[in-house]
Design an enzyme around this catalytic site. Structure first.
Site, PDB file in Angstrom:
ATOM      1  CG  HIS A   6      40.563 112.741 143.889  1.00 59.28           C
ATOM      2  ND1 HIS A   6      41.750 113.343 142.873  1.00 59.28           N
ATOM      3  CD2 HIS A   6      39.516 112.555 143.324  1.00 59.28           C
ATOM      4  CE1 HIS A   6      41.190 112.746 141.331  1.00 59.28           C
ATOM      5  NE2 HIS A   6      40.217 112.894 141.422  1.00 59.28           N
ATOM      6  CG  HIS A  41      38.884 116.664 141.136  1.00 58.89           C
ATOM      7  ND1 HIS A  41      38.088 115.671 142.577  1.00 58.89           N
ATOM      8  CD2 HIS A  41      38.321 116.432 140.017  1.00 58.89           C
ATOM      9  CE1 HIS A  41      38.228 114.711 141.613  1.00 58.89           C
ATOM     10  NE2 HIS A  41      37.775 115.145 140.225  1.00 58.89           N
ATOM     11  CB  CYS A  57      32.744 105.655 128.104  1.00 57.99           C
ATOM     12  SG  CYS A  57      33.218 105.558 129.938  1.00 57.99           S
ATOM     13  CB  CYS A  85      34.504 108.850 129.142  1.00 60.40           C
ATOM     14  SG  CYS A  85      35.436 108.662 129.660  1.00 60.40           S
ATOM     15  CB  CYS A 125      35.798 102.749 128.839  1.00 58.67           C
ATOM     16  SG  CYS A 125      36.469 104.049 129.302  1.00 58.67           S
ATOM     17  CG  HIS A 153      35.803 105.393 132.909  1.00 59.17           C
ATOM     18  ND1 HIS A 153      35.865 106.453 132.327  1.00 59.17           N
ATOM     19  CD2 HIS A 153      36.187 106.292 134.431  1.00 59.17           C
ATOM     20  CE1 HIS A 153      35.816 107.448 132.805  1.00 59.17           C
ATOM     21  NE2 HIS A 153      35.909 107.298 133.629  1.00 59.17           N
ATOM     22  CE  LYS A 194      42.740 109.543 136.332  1.00 61.82           C
ATOM     23  NZ  LYS A 194      41.078 110.301 135.745  1.00 61.82           N
ATOM     24  CE  LYS A 248      35.311 111.208 139.953  1.00 63.67           C
ATOM     25  NZ  LYS A 248      34.819 112.625 138.917  1.00 63.67           N
TER      26      LYS A 248
HETATM   27  O1  ME8 Z   1      36.163 115.413 133.138  1.00 67.81           O
HETATM   28  N1  ME8 Z   1      45.124 113.347 137.912  1.00 67.81           N
HETATM   29  O2  ME8 Z   1      35.484 115.876 134.851  1.00 67.81           O
HETATM   30  P1  ME8 Z   1      36.396 115.261 135.822  1.00 67.81           P
HETATM   31  C1  ME8 Z   1      45.545 114.541 136.999  1.00 67.81           C
HETATM   32  N2  ME8 Z   1      33.583 117.243 133.427  1.00 67.81           N
HETATM   33  N3  ME8 Z   1      44.123 114.673 136.817  1.00 67.81           N
HETATM   34  C2  ME8 Z   1      43.193 114.328 137.431  1.00 67.81           C
HETATM   35  C3  ME8 Z   1      43.252 112.957 138.443  1.00 67.81           C
HETATM   36  C4  ME8 Z   1      44.143 112.808 137.899  1.00 67.81           C
HETATM   37  N4  ME8 Z   1      44.519 111.734 139.417  1.00 67.81           N
HETATM   38  N5  ME8 Z   1      41.726 113.305 137.905  1.00 67.81           N
HETATM   39  C5  ME8 Z   1      41.375 113.544 137.712  1.00 67.81           C
HETATM   40  C6  ME8 Z   1      35.795 116.308 133.637  1.00 67.81           C
HETATM   41  N6  ME8 Z   1      41.826 114.328 137.097  1.00 67.81           N
HETATM   42  C7  ME8 Z   1      34.279 117.114 132.914  1.00 67.81           C
HETATM   43  C8  ME8 Z   1      35.454 118.138 132.141  1.00 67.81           C
HETATM   44  S1  ME8 Z   1      35.467 120.147 130.969  1.00 67.81           S
HETATM   45  C9  ME8 Z   1      34.153 121.455 129.713  1.00 67.81           C
HETATM   46  C10 ME8 Z   1      34.108 118.805 131.560  1.00 67.81           C
HETATM   47  C11 ME8 Z   1      41.580 115.882 136.313  1.00 67.81           C
HETATM   48  O3  ME8 Z   1      35.714 115.856 137.624  1.00 67.81           O
HETATM   49  C12 ME8 Z   1      40.646 114.967 134.681  1.00 67.81           C
HETATM   50  O4  ME8 Z   1      41.729 114.823 134.191  1.00 67.81           O
HETATM   51  O5  ME8 Z   1      36.136 113.329 135.830  1.00 67.81           O
HETATM   52  C13 ME8 Z   1      39.921 116.311 134.625  1.00 67.81           C
HETATM   53  O6  ME8 Z   1      40.713 117.719 133.739  1.00 67.81           O
HETATM   54  C14 ME8 Z   1      39.675 116.871 135.191  1.00 67.81           C
HETATM   55  O7  ME8 Z   1      40.324 116.460 137.152  1.00 67.81           O
HETATM   56  C15 ME8 Z   1      37.950 117.036 135.875  1.00 67.81           C
HETATM   57  O8  ME8 Z   1      37.585 115.882 135.774  1.00 67.81           O
END
Ligand code: ME8
Length: 505
Positions: A17, A20, A125, A128, A143, A146, A294, A297
């Site tokens: 989304h 990301h 969690c 996370c 959490c 979440h 926020k 998903k």
């Molecule tokens: O955390 N606004 O993966 P992820 C801004 N796999 N950033 C957002 C967001 C939002 N609404 N939603 C998600 C992970 N993000 C791990 C990372 S790194 C070695 C491993 C950002 O898919 C979130 O803050 O849950 C995170 O930095 C990134 O998307 C990946 O989230």
């Protein structure tokens, strides 16, 4: 100079989304800017394919984790194209080369004496994939991110001796006050460290979807260690035929505030345990919100990056997100907000400035920009701008850097109104004004448009290239970012950079 810039690697348990896309765009701005400066950039993004977040969704859907990641990873990889992301490599942590390098690295950490076997008991969690410490547990044992109940986990694990790095981490934060930005995040991380660090799990045996612990094959490495190490393992194989480990380390990381602890505490400690230099900088973004919540998903309130790009184009989406949500803070986004900035700032402020400047050169000077000096008053207002933009970007002040350029875009618009070239043209015809007046204004406008396009290129890659091609100055090199550095070109036709009436129902 080698420059590695990274995004978080995404969990592939759902589709991407706009949240990301945000980290990808921020990292892409830095990657493009550093290429302009002549650095040898390695821009890395990818997917985090192991661990419970993925295994649980696969189990719910009755498919294997491998099937799930093979289905979803391509969706994340495909997000880059429409966003104009210029990543040099896309790592998937299920890649055998990554797995082998993780095993090698963590074996070294064990050989260095920072790994031991013990019993873990605590709150976890699964979304996370995080073992929470007391201070991180929200009301009712939930959490804080979440809102779901935490699970009591008890297992025999391999541990990483995080506590051994308490002093070194405090020293790192003292010596390099801006290695984590913004300061509010740095202070949060430092407070966590000062609270006293406890050792953390290095492995898990409750799940089997992960990288096997070579000295104890019943275990897999805890997903976060495997994930963090992508930033280093990819340097080995991400540019075929070249190992960039020495030339491109240490990296600059772009992350979201929810994964602060892993990147600013666990990760530097792990690197110290292996005798490897810590990252150059960690740039921490806030959240994109929709109606105050926020975008995520699990909340189901996500904006689809593909749809937004389809309607407004990649440049507009990139620009909007970074202009609307100051990097480091939370901010609300919406398609209406995107449309509004598209119309007022992109179509009017920038697009219109470019098209009318070029049109006037064609109308009044047959398309040849007069070869005269730029107006010193405008020159003074652009003085030092490239240095200021570079400094702001290096400091992670991505939105401030954009704003610094945008103020000059607005200044040029005011300049057009103040100078009224159409009046100067009439006066010139009536021989009541000298040709030099209009020459100076036209040259200042073309040069102002050119310089701002070079400066804005990281945010608006496609439209600035189109514009610079129409001016016949396609060079993006940073040496051309200064006002007055360009030639007096012959200008061509320019299609509207940001057409009006896009996406009207
Ligand atoms: O955390 N606004 O993966 P992820 C801004 N796999 N950033 C957002 C967001 C939002 N609404 N939603 C998600 C992970 N993000 C791990 C990372 S790194 C070695 C491993 C950002 O898919 C979130 O803050 O849950 C995170 O930095 C990134 O998307 C990946 O989230």
């Amino acid at each position: 100079m080698g420059y590695e810039i990274t995004t978080p690697i995404f969990y592939v348990n759902a589709a991407p989304h706009l949240g990301h896309a945000y980290s990808t765009i921020v990292a892409d701005v830095l990657a493009r800017h550093h290429r302009q400066r002549g650095d040898d950039v390695f821009f890395l993004t990818g997917t985090d394919e192991h661990g419970e977040p993925v295994a649980n969704v696969a189990a719910d859907r009755g498919i294997t984790p491998q099937q799930l990641v093979d289905e979803n990873a391509p969706k994340f990889e495909a997000m880059g194209g429409p966003l104009e992301a210029s990543n040099d490599f896309f790592i998937r942590t299920s890649d055998e080369r990554h797995k082998a390098a993780v095993q090698e690295f963590l074996t070294l950490v064990k050989d260095n004496g920072y790994v031991y076997e013990g019993d873990y008991e605590g709150w976890y969690c699964p979304k996370c994939a995080d073992f929470k410490t007391e201070s991180e547990i929200a009301e009712g044992n939930t959490c804080p991110i979440h809102g779901i109940p935490l699970i009591r986990e008890k297992e025999r694990n391999w541990f990483f001796r995080l506590s051994a790095f308490q002093e070194q981490l405090e020293q790192l934060y003292a010596e390099r006050p801006d290695w984590v930005v913004p300061a509010v995040r740095r202070n949060e991380a430092l407070a966590f460290i000062r609270n006293g660090l406890q050792d953390v799990s290095l492995s898990r045996n409750a799940i089997s979807w992960g990288v096997t612990v070579p000295w104890d094959p019943e275990h897999v490495f805890y997903v976060w260690w495997d994930a963090l190490l992508n930033y280093r393992t990819a340097l080995r194989f991400g540019r075929p035929g070249h190992d960039l480990t020495d030339s491109h380390w240490p990296p600059v990381h772009v992350i979201g505030k929810d994964i602060l602890k892993f990147h600013t505490i666990y990760w530097p400690a792990l690197l110290m345990a292996a005798g490897v230099e810590v990252p150059e900088k960690v740039l921490v973004g806030g959240f994109l919100l929709v109606d105050g919540a926020k975008m995520s998903k699990s909340k189901g309130n996500v904006l689809d990056p593909f749809e937004a790009v389809e309607t407004f184009g990649a440049d507009a989406v990139r620009f909007y997100l970074l202009r609307e949500v100051s990097f480091g803070s939370d901010g609300s986004v919406s398609l209406d907000g995107l449309r509004s900035r598209y119309e007022t700032e992109l179509a009017n402020d920038f697009g219109n400035l470019a098209s009318r400047s070029l049109a006037m050169v064609r109308r009044y000077r047959d398309g040849q920009t007069p070869d005269v000096a730029v107006d010193p008053a405008i020159g003074a207002e652009f003085e030092g701008l490239p240095g200021e933009v570079a400094r702001l970007l290096d400091g992670g002040q991505i939105s401030q850097a954009l704003d610094a350029v945008w103020q000059r875009v607005r200044r040029l618009n005011r300049y057009v109104e103040e100078q009224a070239p159409w009046t100067l043209a009439k006066a010139e015809k009536a021989e009541s004004a000298s040709r030099a007046d209009l020459d100076r204004v036209l040259r200042t406008l073309v040069e102002g448009v050119r310089a701002t396009a070079v400066l804005l290129h990281p945010w608006l890659p496609a439209s600035t290239e189109k514009l610079l091609a129409a001016i016949g100055c396609p060079d993006l090199d940073w040496s051309g970012a200064a006002l007055g550095a360009g030639p007096a070109p012959a200008v061509g036709e320019l299609e509207p950079l940001f057409p009006k009436d896009v996406g009207d129902a």
